[in-house]
Write a protein that holds these residues in place. Structure first.
Motif, PDB file in Angstrom:
ATOM      1  N   LEU A   1      42.873  30.813  68.829  1.00 26.92           N
ATOM      2  CA  LEU A   1      42.307  31.941  68.073  1.00 26.92           C
ATOM      3  C   LEU A   1      42.708  31.881  66.605  1.00 26.92           C
ATOM      4  N   LYS A   2      43.961  31.531  66.368  1.00 24.02           N
ATOM      5  CA  LYS A   2      44.502  31.482  65.007  1.00 24.02           C
ATOM      6  C   LYS A   2      45.087  30.095  64.763  1.00 24.02           C
ATOM      7  N   PRO A   3      44.363  29.204  64.095  1.00 21.05           N
ATOM      8  CA  PRO A   3      44.786  27.814  63.983  1.00 21.05           C
ATOM      9  C   PRO A   3      45.789  27.490  62.874  1.00 21.05           C
ATOM     10  N   GLU A   4      46.064  28.401  61.968  1.00 19.73           N
ATOM     11  CA  GLU A   4      46.850  28.078  60.775  1.00 19.73           C
ATOM     12  C   GLU A   4      48.219  27.483  61.097  1.00 19.73           C
ATOM     13  N   MET A   5      48.999  28.159  61.946  1.00 21.20           N
ATOM     14  CA  MET A   5      50.350  27.663  62.262  1.00 21.20           C
ATOM     15  C   MET A   5      50.295  26.367  63.070  1.00 21.20           C
ATOM     16  N   ILE A   6      49.290  26.232  63.911  1.00 20.73           N
ATOM     17  CA  ILE A   6      49.142  25.011  64.710  1.00 20.73           C
ATOM     18  C   ILE A   6      48.862  23.830  63.790  1.00 20.73           C
ATOM     19  N   ILE A   7      47.965  24.014  62.843  1.00 22.00           N
ATOM     20  CA  ILE A   7      47.626  22.946  61.898  1.00 22.00           C
ATOM     21  C   ILE A   7      48.853  22.554  61.078  1.00 22.00           C
ATOM     22  N   GLU A   8      49.610  23.545  60.643  1.00 23.87           N
ATOM     23  CA  GLU A   8      50.825  23.297  59.855  1.00 23.87           C
ATOM     24  C   GLU A   8      51.824  22.430  60.641  1.00 23.87           C
ATOM     25  N   LYS A   9      52.060  22.788  61.901  1.00 20.85           N
ATOM     26  CA  LYS A   9      53.007  22.024  62.723  1.00 20.85           C
ATOM     27  C   LYS A   9      52.457  20.634  63.042  1.00 20.85           C
ATOM     28  N   ALA A  10      51.171  20.521  63.272  1.00 22.13           N
ATOM     29  CA  ALA A  10      50.562  19.218  63.558  1.00 22.13           C
ATOM     30  C   ALA A  10      50.789  18.258  62.393  1.00 22.13           C
ATOM     31  N   LYS A  11      50.630  18.762  61.177  1.00 27.13           N
ATOM     32  CA  LYS A  11      50.847  17.922  59.989  1.00 27.13           C
ATOM     33  C   LYS A  11      52.286  17.454  59.893  1.00 27.13           C
ATOM     34  N   GLU A  12      53.238  18.307  60.257  1.00 31.75           N
ATOM     35  CA  GLU A  12      54.657  17.932  60.228  1.00 31.75           C
ATOM     36  C   GLU A  12      54.941  16.741  61.134  1.00 31.75           C
ATOM     37  N   TYR A  13      54.190  16.645  62.216  1.00 30.78           N
ATOM     38  CA  TYR A  13      54.381  15.546  63.163  1.00 30.78           C
ATOM     39  C   TYR A  13      53.355  14.434  62.980  1.00 30.78           C
TER      40      TYR A  13
ATOM     41  N   ASP B   1      59.525  32.200  67.939  1.00 35.68           N
ATOM     42  CA  ASP B   1      59.417  31.658  69.297  1.00 35.68           C
ATOM     43  C   ASP B   1      58.170  30.783  69.431  1.00 35.68           C
ATOM     44  N   ILE B   2      57.084  31.203  68.823  1.00 36.80           N
ATOM     45  CA  ILE B   2      55.833  30.431  68.868  1.00 36.80           C
ATOM     46  C   ILE B   2      55.993  29.120  68.105  1.00 36.80           C
ATOM     47  N   LEU B   3      56.619  29.166  66.939  1.00 44.69           N
ATOM     48  CA  LEU B   3      56.843  27.940  66.165  1.00 44.69           C
ATOM     49  C   LEU B   3      57.699  26.947  66.943  1.00 44.69           C
ATOM     50  N   LYS B   4      58.666  27.442  67.695  1.00 45.17           N
ATOM     51  CA  LYS B   4      59.494  26.581  68.531  1.00 45.17           C
ATOM     52  C   LYS B   4      58.638  25.883  69.602  1.00 45.17           C
ATOM     53  N   VAL B   5      57.717  26.630  70.213  1.00 48.71           N
ATOM     54  CA  VAL B   5      56.796  26.056  71.206  1.00 48.71           C
ATOM     55  C   VAL B   5      55.930  24.976  70.558  1.00 48.71           C
ATOM     56  N   TYR B   6      55.400  25.255  69.372  1.00 50.30           N
ATOM     57  CA  TYR B   6      54.545  24.284  68.673  1.00 50.30           C
ATOM     58  C   TYR B   6      55.321  23.015  68.315  1.00 50.30           C
ATOM     59  N   ARG B   7      56.545  23.189  67.826  1.00 46.21           N
ATOM     60  CA  ARG B   7      57.371  22.018  67.486  1.00 46.21           C
ATOM     61  C   ARG B   7      57.592  21.138  68.711  1.00 46.21           C
ATOM     62  N   GLU B   8      57.962  21.759  69.810  1.00 51.77           N
ATOM     63  CA  GLU B   8      58.221  20.996  71.034  1.00 51.77           C
ATOM     64  C   GLU B   8      56.933  20.338  71.543  1.00 51.77           C
ATOM     65  N   PHE B   9      55.822  21.061  71.459  1.00 49.05           N
ATOM     66  CA  PHE B   9      54.539  20.512  71.913  1.00 49.05           C
ATOM     67  C   PHE B   9      54.167  19.249  71.130  1.00 49.05           C
ATOM     68  N   PHE B  10      54.222  19.312  69.798  1.00 49.62           N
ATOM     69  CA  PHE B  10      53.831  18.159  68.997  1.00 49.62           C
ATOM     70  C   PHE B  10      54.853  17.021  69.096  1.00 49.62           C
ATOM     71  N   TYR B  11      56.120  17.360  69.255  1.00 51.74           N
ATOM     72  CA  TYR B  11      57.152  16.343  69.450  1.00 51.74           C
ATOM     73  C   TYR B  11      56.877  15.562  70.744  1.00 51.74           C
ATOM     74  N   GLN B  12      56.641  16.280  71.830  1.00 57.84           N
ATOM     75  CA  GLN B  12      56.373  15.646  73.120  1.00 57.84           C
ATOM     76  C   GLN B  12      55.043  14.886  73.107  1.00 57.84           C
ATOM     77  N   SER B  13      54.038  15.464  72.447  1.00 58.59           N
ATOM     78  CA  SER B  13      52.732  14.803  72.367  1.00 58.59           C
ATOM     79  C   SER B  13      52.842  13.476  71.636  1.00 58.59           C
ATOM     80  N   LYS B  14      53.619  13.448  70.570  1.00 60.18           N
ATOM     81  CA  LYS B  14      53.831  12.210  69.804  1.00 60.18           C
ATOM     82  C   LYS B  14      54.399  11.123  70.715  1.00 60.18           C
TER      83      LYS B  14
END
Length: 103
Positions: free
Chosen positions: A50-62, A23-36
């Motif tokens: 607090l925990k940047p690892e998954m955020i950084i991973e999704k940011a790189k994808e976009y 569910d969190i990864l889905k939020v991150y995907r949508e966030f970076f998609y919309q931000s782009k």
């Protein structure tokens, strides 16, 4: 509106016992998609987390790239403030009348 925002500042949610990782990864995907879509070519994202690892991973994808990272202490909690910028942008080469994609 497309390419209308200079900066997005957010504190994204993290996975926990109540919210699963998918569910969190889905939020991150949508966030970076919309931000782009809404960020101007030189726009930035500031994420407090607090925990940047998954955020950084999704940011790189976009195709967002880290430009700065800082640790911030709030009470007993250690947060990271991360600034991302769009890693791919297109500029127009006037002398050759071509678009150039930079990374």
């Amino acid at each position: 509106k497309k390419e209308s925002i200079d900066i997005v500042i957010t504190n994204l949610p993290i996975a926990s016992n109540k919210v699963n990782k998918e569910d969190i990864l889905k939020v991150y995907r949508e966030f970076f998609y919309q931000s782009k879509y809404v960020l101007k070519k030189n726009g930035k994202i500031l994420v407090l987390c607090l925990k940047p690892e998954m955020i950084i991973e999704k940011a790189k994808e976009y195709k967002f790239k880290i430009t700065e990272k800082r640790k911030i202490l709030i009470g007993d909690s250690s947060y990271e403030a991360i600034i991302f910028k769009n890693a791919t942008w297109t500029r127009f080469n006037k002398s050759k009348n071509k678009k150039i994609r930079s990374y």
